[in-house]
Design an enzyme around this catalytic site. Structure first.
Site, PDB file in Angstrom:
ATOM      1  N   THR A 161       0.840  -1.211   0.000  1.00 44.65           N
ATOM      2  CA  THR A 161       0.000   0.000   0.000  1.00 44.65           C
ATOM      3  C   THR A 161       0.874   1.260   0.000  1.00 44.65           C
ATOM      4  OG1 THR A 161      -0.253   0.118   2.413  1.00 44.65           O
ATOM      5  CG2 THR A 161      -1.910  -1.163   1.196  1.00 44.65           C
ATOM      6  N   MET A 201      10.561  -6.172   4.740  1.00 45.76           N
ATOM      7  CA  MET A 201      10.634  -6.800   6.057  1.00 45.76           C
ATOM      8  C   MET A 201      11.961  -7.492   6.355  1.00 45.76           C
ATOM      9  SD  MET A 201       7.914  -5.759   7.267  1.00 45.76           S
ATOM     10  CE  MET A 201       6.196  -5.364   7.020  1.00 45.76           C
ATOM     11  N   ILE A 213      16.121  -6.959   7.257  1.00 45.44           N
ATOM     12  CA  ILE A 213      17.143  -5.981   7.661  1.00 45.44           C
ATOM     13  C   ILE A 213      18.341  -6.132   6.721  1.00 45.44           C
ATOM     14  CG2 ILE A 213      18.756  -5.330   9.503  1.00 45.44           C
ATOM     15  CD1 ILE A 213      16.540  -5.982  11.511  1.00 45.44           C
ATOM     16  N   HIS A 227       8.528   3.460   9.100  1.00 41.15           N
ATOM     17  CA  HIS A 227       8.310   2.590  10.264  1.00 41.15           C
ATOM     18  C   HIS A 227       6.990   2.989  10.926  1.00 41.15           C
ATOM     19  CE1 HIS A 227       9.158  -0.112  13.518  1.00 41.15           C
ATOM     20  NE2 HIS A 227       8.789   0.845  14.359  1.00 41.15           N
TER      21      HIS A 227
HETATM   22  C1  GAR Z   1       3.505  -0.647   6.800  1.00 41.12           C
HETATM   23  O1  GAR Z   1       2.692  -0.317   7.904  1.00 41.12           O
HETATM   24  C2  GAR Z   1       4.954  -0.268   7.093  1.00 41.12           C
HETATM   25  O2  GAR Z   1       5.078   0.883   7.870  1.00 41.12           O
HETATM   26  C3  GAR Z   1       5.396  -1.479   7.881  1.00 41.12           C
HETATM   27  O3  GAR Z   1       4.757  -2.580   7.283  1.00 41.12           O
HETATM   28  C4  GAR Z   1       3.573  -2.160   6.605  1.00 41.12           C
HETATM   29  C5  GAR Z   1       3.698  -2.560   5.163  1.00 41.12           C
HETATM   30  O4  GAR Z   1       2.532  -2.282   4.453  1.00 41.12           O
HETATM   31  N1  GAR Z   1       6.834  -1.593   7.851  1.00 41.12           N
HETATM   32  C6  GAR Z   1       7.556  -2.091   8.840  1.00 41.12           C
HETATM   33  O5  GAR Z   1       7.070  -2.551   9.860  1.00 41.12           O
HETATM   34  C7  GAR Z   1       9.056  -2.063   8.614  1.00 41.12           C
HETATM   35  N2  GAR Z   1       9.762  -2.228   9.860  1.00 41.12           N
HETATM   36  P1  GAR Z   1       2.492  -2.173   2.852  1.00 41.12           P
HETATM   37  O6  GAR Z   1       3.208  -3.397   2.269  1.00 41.12           O
HETATM   38  O7  GAR Z   1       1.018  -2.204   2.549  1.00 41.12           O
HETATM   39  O8  GAR Z   1       3.155  -0.891   2.444  1.00 41.12           O
END
Ligand code: GAR
Length: 208
Positions: free
Chosen positions: A13, A91, A93, A110
């Site tokens: 997203t 996801m 590191i 984050h």
């Molecule tokens: C988002 O909320 C992002 O901030 C988080 O994962 C989600 C991914 O959503 N990221 C982390 O936690 C990184 N440490 P998306 O794939 O729909 O953008």
């Protein structure tokens, strides 16, 4: 025009927010040239295809450790001649071979107000579970540069939302995405591409 490579692992997203902002002409001085996914079948790959953006899968599961995986990512970023790397729900590191080669050129989103609820083990829905478990009344998201330490690089932008008594990890996640992440990530990317972020004493200062 700066070359932007977006790294994803899941739903994408935040990638979509970047694509939409680009289509509205809001990413000034940069263009998303490539999407790299750490997972095959990630929905983010479909979003890239629909937007006509080339994508590559470098699957984390095909590498035995973070270092060899990061070397493969580094080779791809170099091949793409990336000027900016955006971790949008990525996801994994990255090892210092990447963070050093792209120092102050990698931006992450984050889903909490750093320095709360961050570091290793804090990702995705888990971050919101921990925030609710603690009982915080405000949470949010942070856009920051990436260095060798998880979620510890210079902060570029932050935004907050109120936590409601009946919030669940899912409703809090959605609220933070809609109100903060999807707005501030494209904004930070544009600021970077317009050279409006300055680094001084390890801190980022934005010319708003
Ligand atoms: C988002 O909320 C992002 O901030 C988080 O994962 C989600 C991914 O959503 N990221 C982390 O936690 C990184 N440490 P998306 O794939 O729909 O953008």
């Amino acid at each position: 025009m700066k070359n932007i490579c977006v790294l994803v692992s899941g739903g994408g997203t935040n990638l979509q927010a970047l694509i939409d902002a680009q289509n509205r002409g809001e990413i000034k001085g940069g263009k998303i040239s490539c999407v790299i996914s750490s997972k095959e079948g990630a929905y983010a790959l479909e979003r890239a295809a629909k937007a006509g953006i080339p994508s590559v899968v470098i699957a984390r599961k095909d590498y035995s450790d973070s270092k060899t995986y990061s070397e493969a990512i580094l080779a791809e970023l170099n091949k793409q001649k990336a000027d900016l790397v955006v971790l949008a729900g990525f996801m994994t590191i990255l090892d210092k071979c990447v963070t050093e080669a792209y120092s102050y050129k990698i931006i992450n989103v984050h889903p909490a107000l750093i320095p709360s609820f961050c570091g290793e083990g804090f990702y995705g829905l888990k971050v919101h579970e921990k925030a609710l478990e603690y009982g915080v009344k405000v949470s949010g998201a942070t856009i920051h540069f990436v260095n060798e330490e998880a979620d510890a690089g210079a902060i570029i932008l932050q935004g907050a939302v109120d936590v409601a008594n009946n919030d669940t990890p899912e409703t809090l996640q959605r609220k933070i995405m809609e109100n903060v992440e999807w707005k501030l990530l494209p904004k930070a990317v544009s600021l970077f591409c317009e050279d409006r972020i300055t680094i001084k004493d390890g801190k980022a200062f934005v010319d708003l």
